[in-house]
Design a protein around this motif. Structure first.
Motif, mmCIF file in Angstrom:
data_model
loop_
_atom_site.group_PDB
_atom_site.id
_atom_site.type_symbol
_atom_site.label_atom_id
_atom_site.label_comp_id
_atom_site.label_asym_id
_atom_site.label_seq_id
_atom_site.Cartn_x
_atom_site.Cartn_y
_atom_site.Cartn_z
ATOM 1 N N PHE A 21 0.868 -1.177 0.000
ATOM 2 C CA PHE A 21 0.000 0.000 0.000
ATOM 3 C C PHE A 21 0.907 1.229 0.000
ATOM 4 C CE2 PHE A 21 -2.246 -3.482 1.855
ATOM 5 C CZ PHE A 21 -3.521 -3.374 1.340
ATOM 6 N N ARG A 22 0.632 2.161 -0.904
ATOM 7 C CA ARG A 22 1.444 3.377 -1.029
ATOM 8 C C ARG A 22 0.543 4.596 -0.941
ATOM 9 N NH1 ARG A 22 6.809 2.759 -2.674
ATOM 10 N NH2 ARG A 22 7.289 0.660 -3.356
ATOM 11 N N GLU A 23 1.053 5.619 -0.241
ATOM 12 C CA GLU A 23 0.281 6.854 -0.159
ATOM 13 C C GLU A 23 0.405 7.594 -1.486
ATOM 14 O OE1 GLU A 23 1.827 10.099 0.060
ATOM 15 O OE2 GLU A 23 3.814 9.254 -0.008
ATOM 16 N N GLY A 24 -0.593 8.402 -1.794
ATOM 17 C CA GLY A 24 -0.698 8.982 -3.125
ATOM 18 C C GLY A 24 0.173 10.184 -3.416
ATOM 19 N N ASN B 74 5.194 6.833 -0.993
ATOM 20 C CA ASN B 74 5.893 6.151 0.093
ATOM 21 C C ASN B 74 5.110 4.921 0.525
ATOM 22 O OD1 ASN B 74 8.241 7.816 0.604
ATOM 23 N ND2 ASN B 74 6.805 9.386 1.288
ATOM 24 N N ASP B 75 5.823 3.892 0.925
ATOM 25 C CA ASP B 75 5.258 2.643 1.406
ATOM 26 C C ASP B 75 4.601 2.890 2.763
ATOM 27 O OD1 ASP B 75 4.748 -0.032 1.735
ATOM 28 O OD2 ASP B 75 6.832 -0.658 1.824
ATOM 29 N N ILE B 76 3.308 2.545 2.909
ATOM 30 C CA ILE B 76 2.644 2.748 4.192
ATOM 31 C C ILE B 76 2.210 1.438 4.849
ATOM 32 C CG2 ILE B 76 1.973 5.135 3.837
ATOM 33 C CD1 ILE B 76 -0.739 4.204 2.817
ATOM 34 N N LEU B 77 2.238 0.338 4.114
ATOM 35 C CA LEU B 77 2.016 -0.997 4.668
ATOM 36 C C LEU B 77 2.365 -2.000 3.583
ATOM 37 C CD1 LEU B 77 0.855 -2.850 6.966
ATOM 38 C CD2 LEU B 77 -1.321 -2.745 5.741
ATOM 39 N N ASP B 78 3.068 -3.063 3.953
ATOM 40 C CA ASP B 78 3.260 -4.163 3.005
ATOM 41 C C ASP B 78 3.400 -5.468 3.756
ATOM 42 O OD1 ASP B 78 6.255 -5.189 2.853
ATOM 43 O OD2 ASP B 78 6.367 -3.012 3.070
ATOM 44 N N PHE B 79 3.015 -6.538 3.084
ATOM 45 C CA PHE B 79 3.125 -7.884 3.633
ATOM 46 C C PHE B 79 3.025 -8.868 2.479
ATOM 47 C CE2 PHE B 79 -1.234 -6.389 3.963
ATOM 48 C CZ PHE B 79 -1.971 -7.404 3.388
ATOM 49 N N ASN B 80 3.327 -10.114 2.756
ATOM 50 C CA ASN B 80 3.221 -11.177 1.768
ATOM 51 C C ASN B 80 1.988 -12.020 2.070
ATOM 52 O OD1 ASN B 80 5.659 -10.272 0.781
ATOM 53 N ND2 ASN B 80 6.845 -11.831 1.818
ATOM 54 N N ILE B 81 1.342 -12.474 1.015
ATOM 55 C CA ILE B 81 0.191 -13.367 1.129
ATOM 56 C C ILE B 81 0.590 -14.690 0.477
ATOM 57 C CG2 ILE B 81 -2.224 -13.740 0.512
ATOM 58 C CD1 ILE B 81 -2.503 -10.741 0.109
ATOM 59 N N TYR B 82 0.243 -15.780 1.118
ATOM 60 C CA TYR B 82 0.515 -17.112 0.567
ATOM 61 C C TYR B 82 -0.825 -17.746 0.230
ATOM 62 C CZ TYR B 82 5.149 -16.080 2.000
ATOM 63 O OH TYR B 82 6.371 -15.464 2.105
ATOM 64 N N MET B 83 -1.137 -17.711 -1.063
ATOM 65 C CA MET B 83 -2.456 -18.120 -1.531
ATOM 66 C C MET B 83 -2.446 -19.568 -2.009
ATOM 67 S SD MET B 83 -3.618 -14.654 -3.522
ATOM 68 C CE MET B 83 -5.379 -14.987 -3.374
ATOM 69 N N ALA C 225 -0.707 12.092 8.355
ATOM 70 C CA ALA C 225 -1.741 11.082 8.592
ATOM 71 C C ALA C 225 -2.800 11.130 7.496
ATOM 72 C CB ALA C 225 -2.370 11.284 9.964
ATOM 73 N N ALA C 226 -3.156 12.342 7.053
ATOM 74 C CA ALA C 226 -4.155 12.484 5.979
ATOM 75 C C ALA C 226 -3.663 11.863 4.673
ATOM 76 C CB ALA C 226 -4.494 13.957 5.759
ATOM 77 N N ASP C 227 -2.350 11.916 4.420
ATOM 78 C CA ASP C 227 -1.803 11.328 3.188
ATOM 79 C C ASP C 227 -2.028 9.818 3.126
ATOM 80 O OD1 ASP C 227 -0.831 13.810 2.352
ATOM 81 O OD2 ASP C 227 1.163 13.468 3.208
ATOM 82 N N THR C 228 -2.135 9.149 4.283
ATOM 83 C CA THR C 228 -2.317 7.698 4.292
ATOM 84 C C THR C 228 -3.735 7.279 3.934
ATOM 85 O OG1 THR C 228 -2.917 7.530 6.643
ATOM 86 C CG2 THR C 228 -0.550 7.477 6.095
ATOM 87 N N ARG C 229 -4.635 8.232 3.844
ATOM 88 C CA ARG C 229 -6.031 7.909 3.531
ATOM 89 C C ARG C 229 -6.338 7.885 2.043
ATOM 90 N NH1 ARG C 229 -6.817 11.472 8.102
ATOM 91 N NH2 ARG C 229 -7.664 13.078 6.729
ATOM 92 N N GLU C 230 -5.359 8.214 1.209
ATOM 93 C CA GLU C 230 -5.508 8.114 -0.243
ATOM 94 C C GLU C 230 -4.206 7.581 -0.818
ATOM 95 O OE1 GLU C 230 -8.053 11.228 -2.423
ATOM 96 O OE2 GLU C 230 -6.962 12.340 -0.861
ATOM 97 N N GLY D 45 2.728 5.212 7.546
ATOM 98 C CA GLY D 45 3.697 5.988 6.781
ATOM 99 C C GLY D 45 4.010 7.342 7.381
ATOM 100 N N HIS D 46 3.037 7.948 8.077
ATOM 101 C CA HIS D 46 3.279 9.259 8.689
ATOM 102 C C HIS D 46 4.278 9.177 9.842
ATOM 103 C CE1 HIS D 46 0.208 7.452 11.165
ATOM 104 N NE2 HIS D 46 0.407 8.377 12.092
ATOM 105 N N ASN D 47 4.494 7.989 10.373
ATOM 106 C CA ASN D 47 5.498 7.790 11.418
ATOM 107 C C ASN D 47 6.883 7.502 10.835
ATOM 108 O OD1 ASN D 47 3.579 8.056 13.473
ATOM 109 N ND2 ASN D 47 3.070 5.890 13.383
ATOM 110 N N LEU D 48 6.940 7.159 9.560
ATOM 111 C CA LEU D 48 8.195 6.742 8.937
ATOM 112 C C LEU D 48 8.836 7.822 8.074
ATOM 113 C CD1 LEU D 48 7.027 3.203 7.769
ATOM 114 C CD2 LEU D 48 8.351 3.765 9.813
ATOM 115 N N TYR D 49 8.029 8.669 7.464
ATOM 116 C CA TYR D 49 8.535 9.640 6.504
ATOM 117 C C TYR D 49 8.151 11.054 6.935
ATOM 118 C CZ TYR D 49 8.578 5.345 3.754
ATOM 119 O OH TYR D 49 8.774 4.072 3.337
#
Length: 168
Positions: A46-49, A53-62, A123-128, A114-118
């Motif tokens: 997930f990237r903010e618009g 910047n990366d705001i969350l990432d993980f791997n999924i094993y489907m 915080a508003a940037d993470t909503r889009e 992401g607002h804690n990392l960059y």
């Protein structure tokens, strides 16, 4: 123009959801389908618009024929900030684990941090923003493939993914 190849049967290894919106009560739903008979390892980012910047990432094993679902909506980051967050009640194995289903409740809400990392992300940037999904490959390790395989809608043992990571 030659750098991108579009598969004529409509399948591929990268998917971009070009926009999510968690502003003003909006919710963006995401559904991923593994339509193959193979176990897949997939990166979801997930990237903010504003700055990408990366705001969350993980791997999924489907597992084969698996479906993963999640919703992006406004949430609290634990410090009183309204941020975008991912909510899912899906049991598909993830790394890191999003939720433990041992208590019978599989719902997890993960705030976008992401607002804690960059410095340039609020915080508003993470909503889009947007979502990148990349197929990392077919899972060839038999123990991991067996662990993430769904039986009656539930993976056999998601710990197989974490244990494989620890062993290297």
């Amino acid at each position: 123009a030659q750098a991108v190849h579009v598969n004529p049967d409509g399948t591929g290894q990268v998917l971009v959801f070009p926009y999510f919106n968690a502003q003003d009560g909006y919710v963006t739903n995401i559904n991923l389908v593994n339509s193959t008979d193979q176990t897949k390892a997939v990166k979801i980012r997930f990237r903010e618009g504003k700055y990408s910047n990366d705001i969350l990432d993980f791997n999924i094993y489907m597992s084969p024929e698996d479906i993963w679902t999640g919703s992006i909506k406004a949430g609290d980051d634990g410090n009183g900030n309204t941020v975008g967050s991912l909510t899912t009640s899906d049991r598909t194995c993830t790394l890191p684990a999003l939720a433990s289903c041992e208590d019978g409740k599989c719902e997890a809400t993960v705030p976008f941090t992401g607002h804690n990392l960059y410095k340039n992300v609020t915080a508003a940037d993470t909503r889009e923003g947007y979502v990148e999904i990349i197929e990392m490959g077919v899972v060839s390790d038999a123990t991991v493939a067996a662990g993430v395989l769904h039986n009656n809608g539930k993976p056999s043992d998601c710990n197989a993914v974490e244990n494989k990571k620890k062993k290297g």
